[in-house]
Scaffold this active site. Sequence first.
Site, PDB file in Angstrom:
ATOM      1  N   ARG A 223       0.705  -1.175  -0.400  1.00 29.89           N
ATOM      2  CA  ARG A 223       0.042   0.065   0.073  1.00 29.89           C
ATOM      3  C   ARG A 223       0.769   1.236  -0.092  1.00 29.89           C
ATOM      4  NH1 ARG A 223      -3.821  -3.464   2.933  1.00 29.89           N
ATOM      5  NH2 ARG A 223      -3.090  -3.350   4.990  1.00 29.89           N
ATOM      6  N   PHE A 239     -12.020  -3.861  -5.371  1.00 31.44           N
ATOM      7  CA  PHE A 239     -11.973  -4.850  -4.459  1.00 31.44           C
ATOM      8  C   PHE A 239     -11.280  -4.163  -3.207  1.00 31.44           C
ATOM      9  CE2 PHE A 239     -11.069  -7.084  -8.494  1.00 31.44           C
ATOM     10  CZ  PHE A 239     -12.362  -7.778  -8.447  1.00 31.44           C
ATOM     11  N   ASP A 261     -16.279  -2.056  -3.758  1.00 29.75           N
ATOM     12  CA  ASP A 261     -16.311  -3.361  -3.253  1.00 29.75           C
ATOM     13  C   ASP A 261     -17.682  -3.856  -3.539  1.00 29.75           C
ATOM     14  OD1 ASP A 261     -14.283  -5.035  -1.684  1.00 29.75           O
ATOM     15  OD2 ASP A 261     -16.179  -5.609  -1.285  1.00 29.75           O
ATOM     16  N   ASP A 310      -6.898  -5.626  -6.156  1.00 31.13           N
ATOM     17  CA  ASP A 310      -6.511  -6.079  -5.169  1.00 31.13           C
ATOM     18  C   ASP A 310      -7.748  -7.353  -4.967  1.00 31.13           C
ATOM     19  OD1 ASP A 310      -5.534  -7.315  -2.966  1.00 31.13           O
ATOM     20  OD2 ASP A 310      -6.116  -5.724  -1.370  1.00 31.13           O
ATOM     21  N   CYS A 350      -3.608 -13.112  -4.764  1.00 32.91           N
ATOM     22  CA  CYS A 350      -3.465 -13.672  -3.174  1.00 32.91           C
ATOM     23  C   CYS A 350      -3.693 -15.277  -2.947  1.00 32.91           C
ATOM     24  CB  CYS A 350      -4.303 -13.084  -2.130  1.00 32.91           C
ATOM     25  SG  CYS A 350      -5.938 -13.461  -2.370  1.00 32.91           S
TER      26      CYS A 350
END
Length: 409
Positions: A223, A239, A261, A310, A350
């Site tokens: 970040r 996201f 989101d 993300d 991820c």
Amino acid sequence: MERNYPNISVTDKAARSLRSGHPWVYADEVLRADAACENGQLVDVTTRSGHWLGAGFYNSASKIRVRVLSRNANDRFDEAFWARRIQYAVDYRRTVMGADFDNCRLIFGEADGFPGLTVDRFGPILVAQVLSLGMELRKTQLFALLLQTLRACGEQIEAIYERNDVKLREKEGMQQGTGFVTLEDLKADLDGHVTIRENGILYDVDYIHGQKTGFFLDQKYNRKAIWPLCPGAEVLDCFTHTGSFALNAGLAGASHVLGVDASELGVAQARENAALNGLSDRVEFLCADVFELLPELEAKGQKFDLVILDPPAFTKSRASVKKAVTGYREINLRAMKLIRDGGFLATCSCSHFVDYELFTQTIGQAARNVHKRLRQVEYRTQAPDHPILWDAEDSYYLKFYIFQVCDEK
């Protein structure tokens, strides 16, 4: 040292894997198990010829039949052993996280020698997740030792909360559940909210109802990595969860940030975090499906100087990797179309099932499909409080790229 544990003998393939450092024995790799093997208890792992490979926790209910705890034949798995491992994990974080030690992952499963145990720290609150039976049976002892270790170095810990609301526990033969740990003078009547500061930004962390343990600490320095790209920029953060990338962009000087989101709870928390930091005037949030929104923004001709992707893990098994790759390609392709010539894309995955090579290939395919030229600015992984254990592929899960995106000329 004479071994006193029941014995598991494994295939040659498993033996090679364990010798190379992998910490698991799968069910189909077991050749023979002593009748005395008990779920959640220690067993010795040997080759078919009887050569000792290590000791670990056995669980006949799990596809991961043994989670190896140690390859040192002199280890005695008493309180001193666990205290030493906890001290090592804490000392490591104090070293690599420095001033960020008050908000970090203290224990990261196998990478710290605690198979199936995760502990995150949010200031005075510890949030734990126990995903293996071996850890479940010893968690009270481990929590007490962790509390003792932290307080011995001057850290103030008020409560430990368990987030065991994970389906994976059922695959280990355990029930799901949440709640405060009742131990010593720990509090057990808190409202589940704690305020933390990361990269100069305040966040309200909901560790009872938020995703996972309440906040994603692994992206801490990623970040911060977007800050040089943000002054005066129009930014789209997809996201956004509780707004962390969006707020970093806003604090770094972006002229306007839109965070998106699909979770109404996440968006509500993101708005509260923006207000908490005085950023509501230039950081706004929208509850929407990113896959639906990106084509809509393209149709409107909207452009951004920086787009951040993300997403959650698109796959949690090898069986759905192909579908996940389609999803990663789609959002990266759409994002590139929304970036002004010479603007930037921050994109990540991820899921450890989508490894570095596959993720890199997928981004490249997306760029070729929309006739964009990528210039790599930076490649990063997770923060060092989530150390990568070589030969344990699941500990290397976060891939984070920053690219400059240019039109083909």
